[in-house]
Scaffold this motif. Structure first.
Motif, PDB file in Angstrom:
ATOM      1  N   THR A   8      -1.728  13.465   8.548  1.00 56.17           N
ATOM      2  CA  THR A   8      -0.331  13.073   8.686  1.00 56.17           C
ATOM      3  C   THR A   8      -0.144  11.610   9.050  1.00 56.17           C
ATOM      4  N   GLU A   9      -1.111  10.766   8.846  1.00 56.31           N
ATOM      5  CA  GLU A   9      -0.940   9.368   9.212  1.00 56.31           C
ATOM      6  C   GLU A   9      -0.091   8.628   8.181  1.00 56.31           C
ATOM      7  N   ALA A  10       0.613   7.579   8.650  1.00 53.89           N
ATOM      8  CA  ALA A  10       1.387   6.760   7.730  1.00 53.89           C
ATOM      9  C   ALA A  10       0.444   5.897   6.922  1.00 53.89           C
ATOM     10  N   VAL A  11       0.727   5.727   5.647  1.00 52.49           N
ATOM     11  CA  VAL A  11      -0.195   4.985   4.801  1.00 52.49           C
ATOM     12  C   VAL A  11       0.465   3.855   4.028  1.00 52.49           C
ATOM     13  N   ALA A  12       1.782   3.885   3.880  1.00 51.17           N
ATOM     14  CA  ALA A  12       2.419   2.882   3.022  1.00 51.17           C
ATOM     15  C   ALA A  12       2.572   1.558   3.761  1.00 51.17           C
ATOM     16  N   PRO A  13       2.207   0.441   3.117  1.00 49.97           N
ATOM     17  CA  PRO A  13       2.420  -0.859   3.740  1.00 49.97           C
ATOM     18  C   PRO A  13       3.905  -1.203   3.732  1.00 49.97           C
ATOM     19  N   PRO A  14       4.329  -2.141   4.581  1.00 54.12           N
ATOM     20  CA  PRO A  14       5.743  -2.533   4.563  1.00 54.12           C
ATOM     21  C   PRO A  14       6.135  -3.052   3.177  1.00 54.12           C
ATOM     22  N   LEU A 173      15.408  -1.174   7.190  1.00 49.14           N
ATOM     23  CA  LEU A 173      14.608  -0.440   6.195  1.00 49.14           C
ATOM     24  C   LEU A 173      13.114  -0.701   6.387  1.00 49.14           C
ATOM     25  N   LEU A 174      12.774  -1.940   6.766  1.00 49.20           N
ATOM     26  CA  LEU A 174      11.363  -2.286   6.935  1.00 49.20           C
ATOM     27  C   LEU A 174      10.735  -1.591   8.140  1.00 49.20           C
ATOM     28  N   GLN A 175      11.560  -1.058   9.032  1.00 50.33           N
ATOM     29  CA  GLN A 175      11.020  -0.304  10.173  1.00 50.33           C
ATOM     30  C   GLN A 175      10.523   1.076   9.762  1.00 50.33           C
ATOM     31  N   LEU A 176      11.062   1.598   8.678  1.00 46.57           N
ATOM     32  CA  LEU A 176      10.781   2.983   8.300  1.00 46.57           C
ATOM     33  C   LEU A 176       9.386   3.106   7.695  1.00 46.57           C
ATOM     34  N   ARG A 177       8.715   4.187   8.008  1.00 42.47           N
ATOM     35  CA  ARG A 177       7.393   4.483   7.456  1.00 42.47           C
ATOM     36  C   ARG A 177       7.349   5.970   7.083  1.00 42.47           C
ATOM     37  N   PRO A 178       6.607   6.316   6.039  1.00 48.30           N
ATOM     38  CA  PRO A 178       6.423   7.744   5.732  1.00 48.30           C
ATOM     39  C   PRO A 178       5.426   8.357   6.705  1.00 48.30           C
ATOM     40  N   TYR A 179       5.892   9.304   7.483  1.00 48.11           N
ATOM     41  CA  TYR A 179       5.045   9.817   8.560  1.00 48.11           C
ATOM     42  C   TYR A 179       5.560  11.183   9.019  1.00 48.11           C
TER      43      TYR A 179
END
Length: 317
Positions: A8-14, A173-179
């Motif tokens: 479940t770790e976030a993987v997408a870069p900003p 928007l840049l604060q958001l991460r897929p997690y």
């Protein structure tokens, strides 16, 4: 599901570069052609007081004429009509209304997979485009990220107003991460408790969840008389996973569950049939609830959905 991923770790870069391209002057000039279509649920602008039926509106859009009556504001007399018709006519105006735009973005871990599809970055760019279209018309915009990792299952921005708020909106928007796990219904319920003004609600998600979950989420918005749109983001790797792998251990990005898969032709056909059934059920539900629905393919590009698909559905014009 993702091959050989740890969970479940976030993987997408900003997505800094992608958002910069959307907010570049050249693309914004294209977005200037678009308008958001609102079917219902408007709010008065700040400072306006809802008037009783028949009272003088406080906006600038001319609505009608009526005969002058004692006590009417002389500033609204039509002197040109008096000169032509020798009648005292009062101009009436339509009260100014605004259409708050609520952009709900699924920020669960599945939005980052398959990584080649770039679903999450595409979703943020789509949200930024919608936001600009509304801000340009001075309608307020709120962004809400939905995932179980956020407090109360959502992370909501304040309402952004006017076009000069675009950079602050980009920073949010840049604060958001897929997690984390999906929290579509619970997150939307909590977000609606914070802000009760209806308007337009656009839900951007891969909708990789049980139907009961997305149905509960969308029904809340429809019941509150929002103009609702469900945009299902999908990519070529999700449509045909054989382009990504043939055999290996898959890990569910949100639950961590693992399964060893050999993607034979029979398994691929079964997968695609299940995916088609899932999409069909989602579309049928949206049609039944008068929710605008679109399957948005990252491979087709942002301009395809903004300038062709959504205008054809009546959400943009």
């Amino acid at each position: 599901m993702q091959p050989e991923h740890s969970g479940t770790e976030a993987v997408a870069p900003p997505p800094t570069a992608a958002l910069a391209a959307v907010l570049a002057p050249a693309f914004l000039r294209k977005l200037d052609r678009l308008h958001l279509t609102v079917r219902r649920s408007l709010s008065t602008r700040p400072g306006n007081t809802p008037m009783p039926r028949g009272a003088q509106g406080s906006g600038i859009e001319l609505e009608n004429y009526r005969a002058y009556g004692a006590g009417d504001d002389l500033r609204h007399l039509d002197w040109n009509a008096y000169g032509r018709l020798d009648q005292l006519l009062i101009k009436t105006f339509r009260a100014e209304r605004e259409a708050p735009l609520h952009l709900f973005i699924d920020t669960s871990a599945s939005m980052a997979f398959p990584t080649a599809d770039d679903k999450f970055v595409f979703s943020l760019c789509l949200a930024a485009s919608f936001a600009y279209v509304s801000l340009r018309r001075n309608d307020p915009v709120r962004i809400v990220g939905l995932s179980e990792v956020w407090p109360q299952r959502h992370l909501g921005s304040p309402f952004f107003r006017h076009r000069d708020a675009l950079l602050r909106l980009r920073d949010f928007l840049l604060q958001l991460r897929p997690y984390g796990k999906t929290a579509l219904a619970a997150g939307i319920a909590a977000a609606l408790r914070d802000h009760r003004s209806p308007g337009v609600a656009v839900v951007i998600s891969d909708f990789l969840m049980e139907p009961e979950m997305y149905e509960a989420a969308l029904q809340q918005l429809a019941a509150r008389r929002f103009t609702v749109a469900a945009l299902r983001v999908i990519g070529p790797g999700e449509r045909d996973p054989s382009s990504l792998f043939r055999r290996g251990r898959l890990t569910d990005a949100e639950t961590g569950r693992q399964r060893f898969i050999t993607l034979s032709q029979d398994n691929l056909i079964r997968y695609q049939q299940a995916l088609a059934a899932h999409l069909e059920r989602l579309q049928e539900f949206c049609n039944r609830c008068e929710i605008v629905y679109s399957t948005t393919d990252t491979d087709a590009g942002l301009e395809q959905i903004l300038f062709r698909d959504l205008p054809a559905l009546g959400l943009l014009r």
